[in-house]
Each structure stands twice: as C-alpha cells, then as structure tokens.
Write a protein that holds these residues in place. Structure first.
Motif, PDB file in Angstrom:
ATOM      1  N   TRP A 193      -9.450   7.600 -10.615  1.00  0.00           N
ATOM      2  CA  TRP A 193      -8.631   6.456 -10.213  1.00  0.00           C
ATOM      3  C   TRP A 193      -9.141   5.786  -8.962  1.00  0.00           C
ATOM      4  O   TRP A 193      -9.885   6.383  -8.180  1.00  0.00           O
ATOM      5  CB  TRP A 193      -7.173   6.856 -10.057  1.00  0.00           C
ATOM      6  N   PHE A 246       0.472   4.156  -2.735  1.00  0.00           N
ATOM      7  CA  PHE A 246       0.019   5.507  -2.412  1.00  0.00           C
ATOM      8  C   PHE A 246       1.112   6.547  -2.679  1.00  0.00           C
ATOM      9  O   PHE A 246       0.809   7.690  -3.037  1.00  0.00           O
ATOM     10  CB  PHE A 246      -0.503   5.604  -0.972  1.00  0.00           C
ATOM     11  N   ALA A 299      -0.675  16.051 -11.730  1.00  0.00           N
ATOM     12  CA  ALA A 299      -2.043  16.279 -12.225  1.00  0.00           C
ATOM     13  C   ALA A 299      -2.501  17.688 -11.841  1.00  0.00           C
ATOM     14  O   ALA A 299      -3.082  18.416 -12.653  1.00  0.00           O
ATOM     15  CB  ALA A 299      -2.989  15.231 -11.646  1.00  0.00           C
ATOM     16  N   GLU A 300      -2.215  18.066 -10.619  1.00  0.00           N
ATOM     17  CA  GLU A 300      -2.618  19.401 -10.140  1.00  0.00           C
ATOM     18  C   GLU A 300      -1.880  20.490 -10.923  1.00  0.00           C
ATOM     19  O   GLU A 300      -2.475  21.496 -11.310  1.00  0.00           O
ATOM     20  CB  GLU A 300      -2.336  19.505  -8.632  1.00  0.00           C
ATOM     21  N   ASN A 307      -7.916   2.721  -5.836  1.00  0.00           N
ATOM     22  CA  ASN A 307      -6.805   2.017  -5.190  1.00  0.00           C
ATOM     23  C   ASN A 307      -7.372   0.978  -4.232  1.00  0.00           C
ATOM     24  O   ASN A 307      -8.330   1.244  -3.506  1.00  0.00           O
ATOM     25  CB  ASN A 307      -5.924   3.030  -4.433  1.00  0.00           C
ATOM     26  N   HIS A 310      -6.923  15.998 -14.096  1.00  0.00           N
ATOM     27  CA  HIS A 310      -6.928  15.038 -12.987  1.00  0.00           C
ATOM     28  C   HIS A 310      -7.419  13.663 -13.416  1.00  0.00           C
ATOM     29  O   HIS A 310      -8.342  13.555 -14.226  1.00  0.00           O
ATOM     30  CB  HIS A 310      -7.786  15.595 -11.856  1.00  0.00           C
ATOM     31  N   PRO A 311      -6.832  12.628 -12.847  1.00  0.00           N
ATOM     32  CA  PRO A 311      -7.259  11.266 -13.201  1.00  0.00           C
ATOM     33  C   PRO A 311      -8.541  10.861 -12.463  1.00  0.00           C
ATOM     34  O   PRO A 311      -8.848  11.394 -11.403  1.00  0.00           O
ATOM     35  CB  PRO A 311      -6.091  10.411 -12.696  1.00  0.00           C
ATOM     36  N   ALA A 367      -0.484  12.825  -8.283  1.00  0.00           N
ATOM     37  CA  ALA A 367      -1.395  13.899  -7.847  1.00  0.00           C
ATOM     38  C   ALA A 367      -0.764  15.280  -8.029  1.00  0.00           C
ATOM     39  O   ALA A 367      -1.425  16.217  -8.498  1.00  0.00           O
ATOM     40  CB  ALA A 367      -1.797  13.693  -6.387  1.00  0.00           C
ATOM     41  N   MET A 387       0.705   7.343  -6.223  1.00  0.00           N
ATOM     42  CA  MET A 387      -0.469   8.205  -6.406  1.00  0.00           C
ATOM     43  C   MET A 387      -0.145   9.656  -6.022  1.00  0.00           C
ATOM     44  O   MET A 387      -0.613  10.596  -6.673  1.00  0.00           O
ATOM     45  CB  MET A 387      -1.650   7.701  -5.571  1.00  0.00           C
ATOM     46  N   THR A 388       0.641   9.812  -4.986  1.00  0.00           N
ATOM     47  CA  THR A 388       0.990  11.172  -4.536  1.00  0.00           C
ATOM     48  C   THR A 388       1.836  11.890  -5.580  1.00  0.00           C
ATOM     49  O   THR A 388       1.615  13.066  -5.878  1.00  0.00           O
ATOM     50  CB  THR A 388       1.719  11.108  -3.173  1.00  0.00           C
ATOM     51  N   PHE A 401       0.819  -1.217   0.000  1.00  0.00           N
ATOM     52  CA  PHE A 401       0.000   0.000   0.000  1.00  0.00           C
ATOM     53  C   PHE A 401       0.856   1.271   0.000  1.00  0.00           C
ATOM     54  O   PHE A 401       0.564   2.217  -0.745  1.00  0.00           O
ATOM     55  CB  PHE A 401      -0.917   0.008   1.231  1.00  0.00           C
ATOM     56  N   ALA A 402       1.894   1.285   0.822  1.00  0.00           N
ATOM     57  CA  ALA A 402       2.713   2.503   0.923  1.00  0.00           C
ATOM     58  C   ALA A 402       3.323   2.866  -0.429  1.00  0.00           C
ATOM     59  O   ALA A 402       3.365   4.037  -0.817  1.00  0.00           O
ATOM     60  CB  ALA A 402       3.795   2.330   1.988  1.00  0.00           C
TER      61      ALA A 402
END
Lengths: 96, 96
Positions: free
Chosen positions: B61, B42, B52-53, B63, B58-59, B49, B45-46, B38-39
């Motif tokens: 998505w 994520f 994307a910003e 998880n 933006h996606p 993110a 994803m960060t 998970f770490a």
C-alpha cells in the motif's frame, strides 16, 4: 509559502542527507528502509506519522511487508524545501 | 500453502468485491480510498495494519496525504487467494 531550495544552500544540505537519493521530476528525495517484519515497519511509520502531522508536512510513502519507501517533496512549492529537509532528518533519527 | 483462486469460484468472489479493480501481472486486486485528511487516512491504515498482522497477510500500500491505495496479492501463491479476499472484505468494513 515555504521557498524551494536552490543552488549552494541546497547542495550543502543534501550532502548531509547522504542516505537519501535526489529525484527529478518531481524534485524530491527518497529513501528505502528495511525492518525485521511488518510490525516493526508499521511501528516506524506510526512514529513518522505523528511527527509529520505535527509539522503539517506529510510524506508520500509505500509499504510492503518489512519495507518502507519514503519520498519527500513540497507539492505547493513544486520541489524540495526546508520542510522536506526537516522531516528527512527526523525520519533518519526515528529509523535508528 | 493457500491456493490460487481459479475460474468460477474466483469470478463469483470478485463480483462481490465490486469496488476493487483486478490487476494482471501480478494477479492482484487494488482499491483507492480518500479521507478528510492525513490523520484520518493514517488512522484507517492503522486499523488495517492490526487486522493484517492478526491474519498474517499484509497489504502492499501507499499513502499520500488523504489518499490510500491498497493492492492485495498472495506472493507465495503467485496470485489472488482466499487470504486476499478475506483481507479485502475486512478493509471494506474498516473503510466505512
């Protein structure tokens, strides 16, 4: 292994989590959150992520711009357990 | 407004993004990613993110533990645009 919640204990706990919807197949709870924009939504997810990792219990979740949908279940137990309730309460606090 | 990709330009671009699957209704591209845990998922994803910003694109998505599924489309244009391609290429780099 954490045990699946049953019967009265379960009903009582779920009454407290009144903003969550109970799903069946799989047995789970779900809640949608809306934020001002993507940055706010992802900041919330990041706070949840750190708590989830600390609890070693992780959400199934999706994000689309300012919306986050979180579903909680305990895959190992085949349904809702106290771990889901603990994480749901934390998420509710983080969303305020 | 960014224009929807059409015909040969679109076909050529999508050939380069061979790890992505084209979806119809809505017109979009999707790719699944797996990580060690998970770490790691994520963290990926960060990184996405922040990009994307910065792109203001933006996606959509989801998880679940070590898996991330990303779908890209340009809602305003009703389908795939160059913004999706730009973000997809960035995501591919961030996933390496």
């Amino acid at each position: 292994m954490t045990e699946k919640l049953m019967d009265e204990a379960r009903a009582m706990i779920l009454r407290d989590l009144h903003e969550w919807t109970v799903l069946h197949d799989p047995d789970a709870i779900t809640r949608s959150f809306s934020f001002a924009n993507f940055a706010e939504a992802f900041s919330f997810m990041t706070r949840v992520a750190f708590h989830a990792e600390a609890l070693d219990h992780h959400p199934d979740w999706s994000n689309s711009y300012n919306r986050v949908v979180i579903t909680l279940t305990t895959h190992d137990a085949g349904g809702l357990t106290e771990k889901d309730i603990e994480l749901a309460k934390l998420i509710d606090m983080l969303a305020v």
